[in-house]
Design a protein around this motif. Sequence first.
Motif, short mmCIF file in Angstrom:
data_model
loop_
_atom_site.label_atom_id
_atom_site.label_comp_id
_atom_site.label_asym_id
_atom_site.label_seq_id
_atom_site.Cartn_x
_atom_site.Cartn_y
_atom_site.Cartn_z
N PHE A 1 0.83 -1.19 0.00
CA PHE A 1 0.00 0.00 0.00
C PHE A 1 0.87 1.25 0.00
N GLY A 2 1.26 1.72 -1.17
CA GLY A 2 2.04 2.95 -1.24
C GLY A 2 1.12 4.10 -1.62
N PHE A 3 1.09 5.15 -0.80
CA PHE A 3 0.12 6.23 -1.03
C PHE A 3 0.63 7.31 -1.99
N LEU A 4 1.89 7.22 -2.38
CA LEU A 4 2.46 8.33 -3.13
C LEU A 4 1.68 8.71 -4.40
N PRO A 5 1.25 7.73 -5.23
CA PRO A 5 0.51 8.14 -6.44
C PRO A 5 -0.76 8.92 -6.11
N PHE A 6 -1.41 8.55 -5.01
CA PHE A 6 -2.68 9.19 -4.66
C PHE A 6 -2.43 10.58 -4.08
N ILE A 7 -1.37 10.67 -3.26
CA ILE A 7 -1.02 11.99 -2.74
C ILE A 7 -0.63 12.90 -3.90
N ALA A 8 0.15 12.34 -4.84
CA ALA A 8 0.52 13.13 -6.01
C ALA A 8 -0.71 13.56 -6.80
N GLY A 9 -1.66 12.64 -6.98
CA GLY A 9 -2.89 12.96 -7.71
C GLY A 9 -3.63 14.10 -7.04
N THR A 10 -3.80 14.00 -5.71
CA THR A 10 -4.48 15.07 -4.97
C THR A 10 -3.75 16.40 -5.13
N LEU A 11 -2.40 16.36 -5.00
CA LEU A 11 -1.65 17.62 -5.09
C LEU A 11 -1.75 18.21 -6.49
N TRP A 12 -1.67 17.38 -7.52
CA TRP A 12 -1.77 17.90 -8.89
C TRP A 12 -3.10 18.62 -9.11
N THR B 1 -5.23 19.74 -6.98
CA THR B 1 -5.41 20.88 -6.09
C THR B 1 -4.59 22.08 -6.56
N LEU B 2 -3.32 21.80 -6.95
CA LEU B 2 -2.48 22.92 -7.37
C LEU B 2 -3.00 23.55 -8.66
N ILE B 3 -3.42 22.72 -9.62
CA ILE B 3 -3.97 23.30 -10.85
C ILE B 3 -5.20 24.16 -10.52
N ALA B 4 -6.05 23.61 -9.64
CA ALA B 4 -7.25 24.36 -9.26
C ALA B 4 -6.88 25.70 -8.63
N MET B 5 -5.87 25.69 -7.77
CA MET B 5 -5.52 26.92 -7.07
C MET B 5 -4.86 27.93 -8.02
N LEU B 6 -4.03 27.43 -8.95
CA LEU B 6 -3.41 28.33 -9.92
C LEU B 6 -4.47 29.04 -10.74
N LEU B 7 -5.54 28.31 -11.04
CA LEU B 7 -6.62 28.88 -11.82
C LEU B 7 -7.51 29.80 -10.97
N ALA B 8 -7.85 29.32 -9.78
CA ALA B 8 -8.89 30.01 -9.01
C ALA B 8 -8.35 31.22 -8.25
N THR B 9 -7.10 31.15 -7.78
CA THR B 9 -6.62 32.23 -6.92
C THR B 9 -6.63 33.59 -7.62
N PRO B 10 -5.96 33.75 -8.79
CA PRO B 10 -5.97 35.09 -9.39
C PRO B 10 -7.38 35.53 -9.79
N LEU B 11 -8.16 34.62 -10.40
CA LEU B 11 -9.50 35.00 -10.84
C LEU B 11 -10.37 35.41 -9.65
N SER B 12 -10.33 34.61 -8.58
CA SER B 12 -11.20 34.90 -7.44
C SER B 12 -10.79 36.18 -6.74
N LEU B 13 -9.46 36.39 -6.60
CA LEU B 13 -9.04 37.59 -5.89
C LEU B 13 -9.38 38.85 -6.69
N LEU B 14 -9.15 38.81 -8.00
CA LEU B 14 -9.52 39.96 -8.83
C LEU B 14 -11.02 40.24 -8.70
N CYS B 15 -11.79 39.15 -8.71
CA CYS B 15 -13.24 39.27 -8.58
C CYS B 15 -13.62 39.90 -7.23
N ALA B 16 -12.99 39.39 -6.16
CA ALA B 16 -13.30 39.89 -4.83
C ALA B 16 -12.94 41.37 -4.71
#
Lengths: 283, 293
Positions: B48-59, B61-76
Amino acid sequence: MSRLKYVEERIFLVLMVASLVIVVGSLAMILATVVVRGLPALNLAMLTQTPRGGYYLGKEGGILNAITGSLALAGGATVLSFVLGLAVALYLQVFATDTRLAHTIRLALDVLWGIPSIVYGAFGFTLMLWMGLRASLLGGIITLTLVELPIVARAMDEVIAMAPFELREASYALGATRLETAWRVLVRQTGPGLLTAVLLALGRGIGDAASVLFTAGYTDRLPTSLMRPAASLPLAVFFQLGTPVPEVRARAHASALVLTIIILIISIATRSLTGRLKRHVIR
Amino acid sequence: MWALTLLVALLVPFMALALLERARPLFDIAPPGRLLLASEWRPLKQEFGFLPFIAGTLWVTLIAMLLATPLSLLCAIYLAEYAPRRLRELVKPPIDLLAGIPSVVYGLWGVLTIVPFIREVVAPWAREALGFLPLMRSDNPTGYSVLAGGIVLGVMVFPVIISTAEEVIRAVPNGLREAALALGATRWQMVKGVVLRRALSGVIAAVVLGFSRAFGETMAVMMVVGNVPQLPRSIFDAGYPLSALIANNYGEMMSIPLYDSALMAAALILLIVVVVFTALARIALIQAIRRAA
């Protein structure tokens, strides 16, 4: 140099308006997708029949199992979390006003609000193993209650905090106890607000899928017993979207549309409630 | 009422203990540190190695944040500082509605719109134009990818960041704004130099809240991300987040030894990360709003 600041102003203004358009536009796109795919699939049979020949492969029938299942799951959980949440909110506002304990509990509720529903699902499953329950309507209601409780409690807490403090002082001055003040004065005064808190939780409960996945299961039947599995609209979307059978996928699209309409109704009701139902409210 | 309230407050540690108790058998075969960094996932062989799943979650999440952070802050910022009242009142209900839409509906939108769009348009274009870049290689023809997961998640995170950040920005006292404007600053200079500086910790907290929302999100992501247990090397590769691991395998988890422990361990990881980030963000927010006012 002094011109530069106006150029900068312009650039950022354009960027900001563009972001707003993207954000609101993505909502429009989501709604459009659901309506365009869901509307052709929606008819009376879809709403009044259970699936025949199995929900995954059977081409006949509708999604009545999921509609009733969702209402039973979210309805049960909302009633329970209303009772528990009101008690917690009144405790925070009337008995532990502004103490360190109250601040800690508020923080705990905010953290609970943020815990992903899949974790509630796993925890609910663990609880059910201890209680000897299998995937059932009851298990789903218990888990969803945990999901909804922090929402109800925290939202009600905020609502009651808005009530003017003089109201409590007047009540205490007349010799009322804390419990009488809470029940007879604060609950009446904030009635409409409390109801919006409940609706907020109901919306979350109806839409939540990950928490009921292992705890309520899925079934073709209508929910008739607390001990039997219950279907739900979000899982109807999820399970039926993956099949190769177009008729079954249509059921998924219809489920998504019904779910979205319910959420829209709840959201509009919340908005119009905030204005009305103020019979007991003293201003 | 006192007992009930205390019980609610103790729910977080209780959940953590319950999950830890169920996950403990797994830690008997290997220490948690090794499990987190191992990349072999073969439940039948008790690996049971969790690394692929942790990597999947991080990928995702990071893509989502790269997209959402600038758009949401400008909007706010726009909603808090620029928008006329009528526009604000017009736009707030849809943004709140965005927060209320169930995650399967986001998932359905992803499957019907985003995934085909990536498959038909973005991936072929990237293969032509950006194939030389390491994170842009696209040999996954399906469109079910960490990029699709990130986009869907990003949209789900918009309302979380926007509403929190807007509240924090509004809490900045007007005197500061007036002082900046009186010195001849443009509105944007005022926002950049005075308002954001004052509201910085709260704005960061808003972004962290968005992050923890994205981190544990399940249904929408698992519908579009492909669910292949691998370490994604490109935004067009399929991934397999932790949350999807739990949701996809609950059916067989009781029939393979230690499998249920492994899934509960995955839930525990999600719980710990989200609780830590949410708690820190909430504390920062309370202080930010108190300090600003």
